[in-house]
Design an enzyme around this catalytic site. Structure first.
Site, PDB file in Angstrom:
ATOM      1  N   ASP A   1      10.094   1.037  -1.054  1.00  0.00           N
ATOM      2  CA  ASP A   1       8.887   1.277  -1.620  1.00  0.00           C
ATOM      3  C   ASP A   1       8.896   2.524  -2.407  1.00  0.00           C
ATOM      4  O   ASP A   1       8.322   2.450  -3.629  1.00  0.00           O
ATOM      5  CB  ASP A   1       7.864   1.438  -0.514  1.00  0.00           C
ATOM      6  CG  ASP A   1       7.945   0.200   0.332  1.00  0.00           C
ATOM      7  OD1 ASP A   1       8.300  -0.983  -0.138  1.00  0.00           O
ATOM      8  OD2 ASP A   1       7.526   0.196   1.330  1.00  0.00           O
TER       9      ASP A   1
ATOM     10  N   TYR B   1       5.398  -7.361  14.921  1.00  0.00           N
ATOM     11  CA  TYR B   1       4.180  -7.598  14.099  1.00  0.00           C
ATOM     12  C   TYR B   1       3.179  -8.180  14.854  1.00  0.00           C
ATOM     13  O   TYR B   1       3.416  -9.188  15.677  1.00  0.00           O
ATOM     14  CB  TYR B   1       4.533  -8.278  12.758  1.00  0.00           C
ATOM     15  CG  TYR B   1       5.296  -7.452  11.774  1.00  0.00           C
ATOM     16  CD1 TYR B   1       4.970  -6.488  10.921  1.00  0.00           C
ATOM     17  CD2 TYR B   1       6.731  -7.829  11.938  1.00  0.00           C
ATOM     18  CE1 TYR B   1       5.616  -5.776   9.983  1.00  0.00           C
ATOM     19  CE2 TYR B   1       7.544  -6.894  10.881  1.00  0.00           C
ATOM     20  CZ  TYR B   1       6.989  -6.255  10.082  1.00  0.00           C
ATOM     21  OH  TYR B   1       8.003  -5.183   9.163  1.00  0.00           O
TER      22      TYR B   1
ATOM     23  N   SER C   1       0.932  -1.307  -0.144  1.00  0.00           N
ATOM     24  CA  SER C   1       0.013  -0.127  -0.152  1.00  0.00           C
ATOM     25  C   SER C   1       0.867   1.301   0.094  1.00  0.00           C
ATOM     26  O   SER C   1       0.406   2.341  -0.313  1.00  0.00           O
ATOM     27  CB  SER C   1      -1.060  -0.089   1.222  1.00  0.00           C
ATOM     28  OG  SER C   1      -0.319  -0.078   2.538  1.00  0.00           O
TER      29      SER C   1
ATOM     30  N   ARG D   1       0.213  -9.875  12.982  1.00  0.00           N
ATOM     31  CA  ARG D   1      -0.612 -10.081  11.843  1.00  0.00           C
ATOM     32  C   ARG D   1      -0.875 -11.667  11.343  1.00  0.00           C
ATOM     33  O   ARG D   1      -1.813 -11.783  10.603  1.00  0.00           O
ATOM     34  CB  ARG D   1       0.234  -9.662  10.586  1.00  0.00           C
ATOM     35  CG  ARG D   1       1.499 -10.469  10.378  1.00  0.00           C
ATOM     36  CD  ARG D   1       2.489  -9.720   9.438  1.00  0.00           C
ATOM     37  NE  ARG D   1       1.904  -9.149   8.422  1.00  0.00           N
ATOM     38  CZ  ARG D   1       2.734  -8.337   7.473  1.00  0.00           C
ATOM     39  NH1 ARG D   1       4.174  -8.420   7.469  1.00  0.00           N
ATOM     40  NH2 ARG D   1       2.106  -7.974   6.112  1.00  0.00           N
TER      41      ARG D   1
ATOM     42  N   ARG E   1      10.434 -11.287   3.665  1.00  0.00           N
ATOM     43  CA  ARG E   1      10.094 -11.233   5.215  1.00  0.00           C
ATOM     44  C   ARG E   1      10.400 -12.805   5.601  1.00  0.00           C
ATOM     45  O   ARG E   1       9.201 -13.395   5.624  1.00  0.00           O
ATOM     46  CB  ARG E   1       8.421 -10.984   5.157  1.00  0.00           C
ATOM     47  CG  ARG E   1       8.222  -9.348   4.896  1.00  0.00           C
ATOM     48  CD  ARG E   1       8.873  -8.603   5.599  1.00  0.00           C
ATOM     49  NE  ARG E   1       8.237  -7.074   5.343  1.00  0.00           N
ATOM     50  CZ  ARG E   1       8.683  -6.290   4.455  1.00  0.00           C
ATOM     51  NH1 ARG E   1       9.924  -6.791   3.944  1.00  0.00           N
ATOM     52  NH2 ARG E   1       8.474  -4.995   4.213  1.00  0.00           N
TER      53      ARG E   1
END
Length: 313
Positions: free
Chosen positions: A261, A107, A39, A109, A170
């Site tokens: 990014d 994290y 994103s 998630r 990752r």
């Protein structure tokens, strides 16, 4: 002609950024933002004037509403973001560092709503986009998201759309390094433009030299490869050209997260505007340099009016 310039997909998390330096356990105040490599790129491209569709999934919770509201405010088309009644929105904590050190990130998630994304989310309208940007993060979240990544990349390239791929490794999300390397390289073989970092390229291909890493992906079917070299700039190679492009000097590095990014934003935007690959790398380096000068993962990404003329021409 499709109204969608770019399709991007993946997980956007809520992010709690420490207001003070030090161990996260001792920090009392945090600032709420959003985070997610996929994103970040989508937002950066939207700021440059592209119509960007975002395919994702959030929980039926306040963090999910915050994520969608923020992405919508950034100009993303979020009509294809589903609300999951059974799984939560992922989130993370991020430390505050001085002197440009890499931040500590924790994290939360596992089992998130975004990990439930599947090929059922693909609609014909999405496949009409001019370009697809993919990373190695969604395929690491679950088997369903891995299948989604493969299907989207396969369908878009089969239809003659351009496809970019950033490995964005990752390792902690994969069962083992061998599986990660095999799956990521298979996905890279479905892309036109492959955008690894030097360390990623070395791990994925077994080669040390940027030219050899690029050749590995060209042999797999890529049209072009750009390898991020950090403060040394970037190396690019196509079937017709190759070269190094110097980095943009940054005197004060604030936050290193999001530099890659920003590089992807520059590359994709320039190539969709029919600039040369070298010019695209130059723009990528410049936007990457902007990203590290702001606290936050995407706060430093520029608008169209902020692009210097040399990165547009």
């Amino acid at each position: 002609m499709s109204e969608i310039d770019i399709l991007s997909f993946g997980e956007t998390m809520a992010m709690f950024v420490a207001e003070q330096t030090g161990d996260l356990a001792q920090v009392a105040q945090f600032h709420k933002r959003i985070a997610g490599a996929d994103s970040n790129v989508a937002i950066g491209l939207s700021r440059l004037g592209f119509n960007v569709a975002w395919l994702s999934r959030v929980g039926n919770d306040s963090l999910g509403r915050f994520v969608v509201d923020t992405l919508t405010q950034e100009g993303l088309d979020c009509r294809h973001v589903a609300v999951d009644p059974a799984h939560p929105t992922g989130f993370q904590f991020k430390s505050r560092e001085e002197a440009g050190d890499d931040p500590q990130v924790e994290y939360f998630r596992k089992g998130s709503a975004a990990s439930q994304l599947s090929i059922a989310a693909i609609s014909p309208a999405l496949l009409q986009a001019r370009h697809l940007h993919a990373t190695g993060i969604p395929p690491a979240l679950s088997e369903a998201t891995r299948e989604l990544s493969v299907e989207l990349m396969t369908q878009m390239r089969k239809a003659g759309r351009s496809v970019s791929f950033d490995p964005n490794l990752r390792p902690s999300l994969w069962s083992n390094p061998q599986t990660m390397i095999r799956e990521i390289n298979a996905l890279a073989g479905l892309a036109d433009w492959v955008l690894p970092g030097l360390g990623e390229g070395r791990l994925l291909t077994g080669f040390d030299d940027p030219a050899d890493i690029a050749a590995f992906y060209l042999d797999q079917g890529a049209e072009a490869v750009a390898i991020k070299l950090g403060p040394d700039g970037a190396y690019y190679r196509t079937h017709m050209d190759q070269g190094f492009v110097a980095a943009v000097r940054v005197d004060n590095v604030v936050d290193t997260v999001g530099a890659g990014d920003g590089f992807a934003v520059g590359m994709i935007s320039a190539l969709l505007e029919n600039l040369s690959f070298r010019e695209a790398v130059q723009r990528g380096n410049w936007i990457g340099s902007r990203a590290v000068q702001s606290r936050g993962d995407m706060e430093g990404l520029p608008t169209r009016s902020e692009l210097p003329s040399r990165s547009v021409a």
